[in-house]
Write a protein that holds these residues in place. Sequence first.
Motif, PDB file in Angstrom:
ATOM      1  N   ASP A 127       0.791  -1.211   0.155  1.00 52.26           N
ATOM      2  CA  ASP A 127       0.174   0.278   0.012  1.00 52.26           C
ATOM      3  C   ASP A 127       0.885   1.282  -0.057  1.00 52.26           C
ATOM      4  OD1 ASP A 127       0.995  -0.354   2.390  1.00 52.26           O
ATOM      5  OD2 ASP A 127      -0.720   0.076   3.497  1.00 52.26           O
ATOM      6  N   ALA A 128       2.168   1.146  -0.387  1.00 55.81           N
ATOM      7  CA  ALA A 128       3.071   2.337  -0.397  1.00 55.81           C
ATOM      8  C   ALA A 128       2.289   3.345  -1.384  1.00 55.81           C
ATOM      9  CB  ALA A 128       4.424   1.923  -0.713  1.00 55.81           C
ATOM     10  N   GLY A 129       2.490   4.745  -1.005  1.00 57.24           N
ATOM     11  CA  GLY A 129       1.998   5.720  -1.996  1.00 57.24           C
ATOM     12  C   GLY A 129       0.508   5.603  -1.970  1.00 57.24           C
ATOM     13  N   LEU A 130      -0.442   4.616  -1.378  1.00 57.39           N
ATOM     14  CA  LEU A 130      -1.802   4.831  -1.617  1.00 57.39           C
ATOM     15  C   LEU A 130      -2.337   5.495  -0.378  1.00 57.39           C
ATOM     16  CD1 LEU A 130      -4.345   3.600  -2.817  1.00 57.39           C
ATOM     17  CD2 LEU A 130      -4.277   1.753  -1.043  1.00 57.39           C
ATOM     18  N   PRO A 131      -3.118   6.641  -0.664  1.00 57.13           N
ATOM     19  CA  PRO A 131      -3.594   7.616   0.399  1.00 57.13           C
ATOM     20  C   PRO A 131      -4.578   6.922   1.262  1.00 57.13           C
ATOM     21  CG  PRO A 131      -4.137   8.386  -1.864  1.00 57.13           C
ATOM     22  CD  PRO A 131      -3.271   7.317  -2.098  1.00 57.13           C
ATOM     23  N   THR A 132      -4.747   7.368   2.325  1.00 57.72           N
ATOM     24  CA  THR A 132      -5.984   6.777   3.013  1.00 57.72           C
ATOM     25  C   THR A 132      -7.349   7.598   2.531  1.00 57.72           C
ATOM     26  OG1 THR A 132      -5.933   8.971   4.414  1.00 57.72           O
ATOM     27  CG2 THR A 132      -4.670   6.848   5.079  1.00 57.72           C
ATOM     28  N   LYS A 133      -8.272   7.091   2.597  1.00 49.05           N
ATOM     29  CA  LYS A 133      -9.792   7.400   2.239  1.00 49.05           C
ATOM     30  C   LYS A 133      -9.969   8.743   2.715  1.00 49.05           C
ATOM     31  CE  LYS A 133     -14.513   5.427   1.835  1.00 49.05           C
ATOM     32  NZ  LYS A 133     -15.504   4.591   2.152  1.00 49.05           N
ATOM     33  N   ALA A 135     -11.542  12.298   3.529  1.00 44.82           N
ATOM     34  CA  ALA A 135     -12.674  12.622   4.363  1.00 44.82           C
ATOM     35  C   ALA A 135     -13.826  13.379   3.303  1.00 44.82           C
ATOM     36  CB  ALA A 135     -12.627  13.710   5.465  1.00 44.82           C
ATOM     37  N   ALA A 136     -15.032  13.298   3.600  1.00 45.01           N
ATOM     38  CA  ALA A 136     -16.279  13.911   2.822  1.00 45.01           C
ATOM     39  C   ALA A 136     -15.764  15.332   2.322  1.00 45.01           C
ATOM     40  CB  ALA A 136     -17.425  14.266   3.823  1.00 45.01           C
ATOM     41  N   ASP A 137     -15.180  16.204   3.020  1.00 46.58           N
ATOM     42  CA  ASP A 137     -14.913  17.388   2.346  1.00 46.58           C
ATOM     43  C   ASP A 137     -13.662  17.617   1.191  1.00 46.58           C
ATOM     44  OD1 ASP A 137     -12.996  16.819   4.031  1.00 46.58           O
ATOM     45  OD2 ASP A 137     -12.507  18.937   4.657  1.00 46.58           O
ATOM     46  N   LEU A 138     -12.872  16.529   1.396  1.00 47.74           N
ATOM     47  CA  LEU A 138     -11.783  16.324   0.491  1.00 47.74           C
ATOM     48  C   LEU A 138     -12.329  15.445  -0.777  1.00 47.74           C
ATOM     49  CD1 LEU A 138      -8.881  16.799  -0.359  1.00 47.74           C
ATOM     50  CD2 LEU A 138      -8.178  14.751   0.913  1.00 47.74           C
ATOM     51  N   SER A 139     -13.137  14.529  -0.663  1.00 46.14           N
ATOM     52  CA  SER A 139     -13.813  13.955  -1.650  1.00 46.14           C
ATOM     53  C   SER A 139     -14.733  14.791  -2.504  1.00 46.14           C
ATOM     54  CB  SER A 139     -14.658  12.560  -1.133  1.00 46.14           C
ATOM     55  OG  SER A 139     -14.119  11.783  -0.374  1.00 46.14           O
ATOM     56  N   PRO A 158     -19.453   9.095  -7.444  1.00 44.78           N
ATOM     57  CA  PRO A 158     -18.462   9.854  -6.836  1.00 44.78           C
ATOM     58  C   PRO A 158     -17.442   9.176  -6.064  1.00 44.78           C
ATOM     59  CG  PRO A 158     -20.455  10.506  -5.495  1.00 44.78           C
ATOM     60  CD  PRO A 158     -20.967   9.694  -6.821  1.00 44.78           C
ATOM     61  N   GLU A 159     -18.071   7.726  -5.419  1.00 43.76           N
ATOM     62  CA  GLU A 159     -17.507   6.952  -4.761  1.00 43.76           C
ATOM     63  C   GLU A 159     -16.407   6.064  -5.813  1.00 43.76           C
ATOM     64  OE1 GLU A 159     -19.679   4.703  -2.214  1.00 43.76           O
ATOM     65  OE2 GLU A 159     -20.300   6.020  -0.860  1.00 43.76           O
ATOM     66  N   LEU A 160     -16.830   5.667  -6.600  1.00 38.90           N
ATOM     67  CA  LEU A 160     -16.198   5.135  -7.907  1.00 38.90           C
ATOM     68  C   LEU A 160     -14.882   5.891  -7.990  1.00 38.90           C
ATOM     69  CD1 LEU A 160     -15.354   2.405  -9.438  1.00 38.90           C
ATOM     70  CD2 LEU A 160     -17.231   3.233 -11.023  1.00 38.90           C
ATOM     71  N   ALA A 161     -15.191   7.020  -8.352  1.00 36.21           N
ATOM     72  CA  ALA A 161     -14.173   8.019  -8.860  1.00 36.21           C
ATOM     73  C   ALA A 161     -13.214   8.219  -7.731  1.00 36.21           C
ATOM     74  CB  ALA A 161     -14.908   9.304  -9.357  1.00 36.21           C
ATOM     75  N   VAL A 162     -13.436   8.339  -6.483  1.00 38.80           N
ATOM     76  CA  VAL A 162     -12.501   8.700  -5.562  1.00 38.80           C
ATOM     77  C   VAL A 162     -11.871   7.183  -5.403  1.00 38.80           C
ATOM     78  CG1 VAL A 162     -12.228   8.663  -2.863  1.00 38.80           C
ATOM     79  CG2 VAL A 162     -14.017  10.004  -4.158  1.00 38.80           C
ATOM     80  N   GLU A 163     -12.006   5.961  -5.561  1.00 38.05           N
ATOM     81  CA  GLU A 163     -11.262   4.928  -5.449  1.00 38.05           C
ATOM     82  C   GLU A 163     -10.248   4.964  -6.706  1.00 38.05           C
ATOM     83  OE1 GLU A 163     -11.012   2.728  -3.053  1.00 38.05           O
ATOM     84  OE2 GLU A 163     -12.199   4.123  -2.032  1.00 38.05           O
ATOM     85  N   ARG A 164     -10.841   5.167  -7.807  1.00 35.74           N
ATOM     86  CA  ARG A 164      -9.840   5.496  -9.072  1.00 35.74           C
ATOM     87  C   ARG A 164      -8.767   6.368  -8.748  1.00 35.74           C
ATOM     88  NH1 ARG A 164     -14.439   5.050 -13.957  1.00 35.74           N
ATOM     89  NH2 ARG A 164     -14.835   2.800 -13.899  1.00 35.74           N
ATOM     90  N   SER A 213      -3.269  18.181  -7.026  1.00 39.10           N
ATOM     91  CA  SER A 213      -3.820  19.467  -6.103  1.00 39.10           C
ATOM     92  C   SER A 213      -4.765  19.232  -5.175  1.00 39.10           C
ATOM     93  CB  SER A 213      -4.549  20.660  -7.232  1.00 39.10           C
ATOM     94  OG  SER A 213      -5.551  19.875  -7.749  1.00 39.10           O
ATOM     95  N   THR A 214      -5.413  17.864  -4.952  1.00 38.17           N
ATOM     96  CA  THR A 214      -6.293  17.527  -3.864  1.00 38.17           C
ATOM     97  C   THR A 214      -5.983  16.426  -3.241  1.00 38.17           C
ATOM     98  OG1 THR A 214      -7.523  16.392  -5.822  1.00 38.17           O
ATOM     99  CG2 THR A 214      -8.406  18.494  -5.532  1.00 38.17           C
ATOM    100  N   LEU A 215      -5.989  15.213  -3.850  1.00 39.10           N
ATOM    101  CA  LEU A 215      -6.140  13.906  -3.055  1.00 39.10           C
ATOM    102  C   LEU A 215      -4.487  13.412  -2.695  1.00 39.10           C
ATOM    103  CD1 LEU A 215      -7.526  11.460  -1.602  1.00 39.10           C
ATOM    104  CD2 LEU A 215      -7.548  10.495  -3.729  1.00 39.10           C
ATOM    105  N   CYS A 216      -3.737  13.484  -3.857  1.00 40.94           N
ATOM    106  CA  CYS A 216      -2.416  12.754  -3.981  1.00 40.94           C
ATOM    107  C   CYS A 216      -1.243  13.743  -3.286  1.00 40.94           C
ATOM    108  CB  CYS A 216      -1.788  12.454  -5.578  1.00 40.94           C
ATOM    109  SG  CYS A 216      -3.017  11.311  -6.325  1.00 40.94           S
ATOM    110  N   PRO A 217      -0.500  12.848  -2.222  1.00 39.80           N
ATOM    111  CA  PRO A 217       0.376  13.746  -1.654  1.00 39.80           C
ATOM    112  C   PRO A 217       1.481  14.353  -2.404  1.00 39.80           C
ATOM    113  CG  PRO A 217       0.576  11.500  -1.029  1.00 39.80           C
ATOM    114  CD  PRO A 217      -0.686  11.624  -1.726  1.00 39.80           C
TER     115      PRO A 217
END
Length: 219
Positions: A127-133, A135-139, A158-164, A213-217
Amino acid sequence: MRTRLLAATLTAFAAVSLAACSSSGSDSGGTAAGASASGAPTTSAGTTPTAPASSPAPAATDAATAGTASGAATGAPPSPAATPGTPATPGAATPGSTAAPAPSTPGAADSPGAPAPDAPKPAPPTDAGLPTKPAADLSARLVAALDAIDPAIVGGKPELAVERARSQCQSMYQFPKDTAKLVELADQRFTTPDHPQGFGAEKAEKILDALRSTLCPPA
């Protein structure tokens, strides 16, 4: 008459005796002369002189002299057998000499200061590099960034888009400098029934920017 006969007899006997003495003297003189001529010494008593003591044989004397001269000329040391009382001891140390230390092997394991071999690097976790699920605001921010590119990317899921998006972030961690590969992976992940082959390379690059700019560190 008897007196004359006795005188004649005495005279004859004296003559014979004189002749015999003369003959014995000349034989003795000849023998002495012969002995003197042959070099054999005689004594006045007529006895044979005692032979002198024997001297070393000339051959042995010459051999010894030649051996000594040869050794002196070549400068060779005398053999051990020629020096009595000095037994040869093989391997004996010479007095006053110091035994040479055994050479050490470079790079030996016990050498002080030798660096330890590099340990193999452990494999990174799955799970290296895999961000945590998120929160609602970030999603919500992520969904809004994807809708700005093309509303069909989220497509009401939206949930499928977040997992992708999370899976794409892990690929961006694994291949941070391979932009072409990341674009290809994004075009394969973000698909819809209307876009089974993805949204193309141009929109795939915009998806990568939205994820950074949003999810990926940051890498």
